[in-house]
Design a protein around this motif. Structure first.
Motif, PDB file in Angstrom:
ATOM      1  N   ALA A  22       4.269  -0.550   6.033  1.00 36.79           N
ATOM      2  CA  ALA A  22       5.358   0.422   5.964  1.00 36.79           C
ATOM      3  C   ALA A  22       6.242   0.415   7.205  1.00 36.79           C
ATOM      4  N   ILE A  35       3.434  -1.390  -0.509  1.00 37.25           N
ATOM      5  CA  ILE A  35       4.318  -0.267  -0.245  1.00 37.25           C
ATOM      6  C   ILE A  35       5.674  -0.492  -0.918  1.00 37.25           C
ATOM      7  N   HIS A  78       7.758   6.472   1.365  1.00 37.86           N
ATOM      8  CA  HIS A  78       6.906   5.331   1.032  1.00 37.86           C
ATOM      9  C   HIS A  78       5.989   5.658  -0.138  1.00 37.86           C
ATOM     10  N   PRO A 129       2.761   4.229  -2.407  1.00 41.42           N
ATOM     11  CA  PRO A 129       1.714   3.197  -2.379  1.00 41.42           C
ATOM     12  C   PRO A 129       1.722   2.332  -3.637  1.00 41.42           C
ATOM     13  N   ALA A 150      -0.858   2.568   5.226  1.00 41.48           N
ATOM     14  CA  ALA A 150       0.365   1.878   4.797  1.00 41.48           C
ATOM     15  C   ALA A 150       0.749   0.734   5.737  1.00 41.48           C
TER      16      ALA A 150
END
Lengths: 120, 439
Positions: B36, B71, B84, B86, B392
């Motif tokens: 991320a 992400i 963000h 998943p 992330a």
């Protein structure tokens, strides 16, 4: 020593497949693995594990284990084979029980739920 | 970037159809680590194109446990914030091996398209034949057309095409953690989705040490507090909804896990088939894979039967709707009968309730699940955001991040260092987390 698979314990995580791929390729890859999670019946949630051995194919299905001898014609029938991946199982090298690895069979070591075990 | 990486970024301009491949520079990984933090960096770098950035974590697709995570990073068309979502199941695994660590999609296509990413190639492909189709039909069509049933997809349904605020990007046939209306953003770009397939190989800087660390972690996890639990039902019970577990139990068929994840968090229910059946069902579509805890609980609280609730979740996934938001809308609008809800689904456009700051998806519970986390007792919200950020960055399953304290920052840093040959330390990770959590 042989590998035994309990498909009903399997959670379909593919760790075995990646562990085998690592043994073959010294990196993370799936293409050369001789043990694979078959997962093409995704909408039916029907999955298990397929292992290519020297002389046969061990197909661990939820309802039980089946062994098919390599070379018998029906094994190449896609409706019969537990289709696994883009590279057909019969073209892959057979399981050697990771004989060159101090850790033993990698699929056994990496299965998080002990669905794959060693038997004498 | 030489290790644990395909080494490439692809930037796709949907407006001009230009596709540019870039090298993933090691210096960027040294600075941002991965996941991320790099998707955010790329989103900021291409902000003028209102981009959707898709990426994998630094450890995604390896043998380190729980490394299934990817992400989607974008500015939510609902909240207006960069956030963000998943990516779980086996989708991020396939992204990793398809040849690109990061995919930037910017601009707006003039016609419906999808991105076909395979073996180091990204193609913008026509999606006219599947525009207007549901997510299931679309995933089936792409798999059939490309001749590979293992293709993994990110896909929108009619909800996204019609720009519903609760449109969700689905993973293959199933719900995702998209609570941010990314499905609407896909629709705004005329992007039906992405299809991934790859046969790549990730090299490892110190393979033997990496394997040893991975096995040590697996052994630790086999002693963890979650062992013996399974599926979405036990997750319900863990957050105080024991009744939901019992309500669902009669239709549970089997539990399954995301890639290399020790806890099987996904539960398949048979709606039109005997749940105890172990042989392959004759019906092509006998049930639904429940991947969304709060979607399930939302419908449970409407006093529906488990079959009706899961049937409605299946319909939400087909349409590409966020089931949790749909259930909220039903509760607020007095819709409690399955038939009424089913009839209303195509027209629902409601914003999700996002607790907290809305950087990470509330799809993952904001509390420890079974595992003992000291930091959670001090400041639960801060703890949760930090665990989501760590997950992330490295590609760890978000649920495992709140379940397994064994997956510590120190262990992840050591494994990342061994795997890449780049020295990552706590100071660097703290900087990356500060960057991710900054408004």
């Amino acid at each position: 020593m042989a590998i035994q698979i309990d498909a009903l314990k399997c959670i379909g995580c593919m760790a075995c497949e990646m562990a085998c791929g690592y043994h073959r390729d010294d990196g993370f890859a799936l293409l050369s693995a001789c043990i694979v999670t078959y997962r093409t019946r995704e909408k039916k949630d029907y999955f298990g594990v397929l292992l290519k051995r020297e002389e046969d194919l061990l197909i661990a299905r939820p309802e039980g284990t089946e062994i098919k001898r390599i070379g018998v014609e029906e094994e190449t029938d896609s409706s019969q084979e537990a289709d696994a991946s883009a590279k057909p199982m019969l073209l892959r090298e057979a399981c050697d029980l990771c004989k060159d690895m101090d850790l033993g069979p990698m699929c056994v070591r990496f299965c998080p739920v002990d669905a794959i075990t060693n038997v004498e | 970037m030489e290790y644990l990486s395909g080494g490439k970024i692809v930037v796709v301009d949907l407006g001009t159809s230009e596709i540019v491949e870039e090298t993933l520079e090691e210096s960027l990984v040294e600075e941002k680590i991965g996941g991320a933090a790099i998707t955010r960096h790329l989103a900021e770098a291409h902000a003028d194109g209102n981009p959707i950035v898709i990426g994998t974590g630094l450890l995604t697709g390896t043998l380190y446990p729980a490394t299934c995570g990817g992400i989607i990073t974008a500015k939510s068309p609902v909240t207006g914030k960069l956030c963000h979502c998943p990516v779980t199941l086996k989708v991020a695994l396939e992204i990793q091996f398809a040849g690109f660590d990061y995919i930037v999609l910017k601009g707006v296509s003039a016609k419906p398209v999808f991105l076909w990413v395979h073996d180091g190639i990204a193609d913008i492909s026509d999606a006219a034949d599947v525009w207007g189709k549901d997510t299931w039909t679309t995933t089936d069509a792409w798999r059939k057309n490309m001749g590979d049933d293992l293709i993994q997809t990110m896909v929108i349904g009619k909800a996204g095409e019609e720009k519903s605020d609760c449109a969700q990007v689905c993973l293959n046939y199933w719900a995702s953690g998209d609570r941010f209306g990314f499905g609407k953003l896909f629709g705004m770009k005329n992007l039906k989705g992405l299809a991934f397939r790859g046969m790549g190989l990730l090299e490892i800087a110190d393979a033997e040490e990496f394997i040893e660390l991975s096995l040590d972690m697996l052994e630790d996890l086999k002693e963890s507090a979650f062992v013996g639990k399974q599926g979405i039902g036990d997750l319900c019970a863990a957050i105080g909804e024991q009744g939901a577990k019992e309500w669902l139990a009669p239709i549970v068929h089997r539990h399954s896990a995301c890639y290399n994840t020790p806890y099987p968090s996904n539960t398949f229910v048979y709606i039109d088939e005997d749940p105890q059946r172990v042989t392959e069902p004759e019906q092509a579509e006998p049930g639904f894979l429940v991947t969304d805890l709060y979607g399930l609980l939302g419908f449970y609280k409407l006093n529906l039967s488990a079959k009706d609730a899961c049937g409605l979740m299946r319909e939400c996934a087909r349409l590409g709707l966020d089931a949790a938001t749909v259930a909220e809308w039903c509760a607020a609008n007095g819709k409690q009968a399955a038939g009424d809800i089913q009839a209303a689904l195509p027209g629902i456009s409601s914003q999700a309730t996002i607790s907290g700051r809305g950087i990470f998806s509330p799809w993952c519970p904001r509390q420890p699940i079974w595992g003992a986390f000291e930091a959670a007792a001090q400041d639960g919200e801060q703890w949760w955001e930090r665990r989501m950020a760590v997950a992330a960055v490295f590609g760890i399953h978000p649920l495992m991040a709140v379940m397994a304290p064994e997956l510590s920052e120190a262990d992840l840093l050591e494994t990342a260092t061994v795997g890449t040959g780049i020295t990552f330390n706590q100071e660097r990770l703290n900087g990356v987390i500060d960057y991710l959590l900054a408004d």
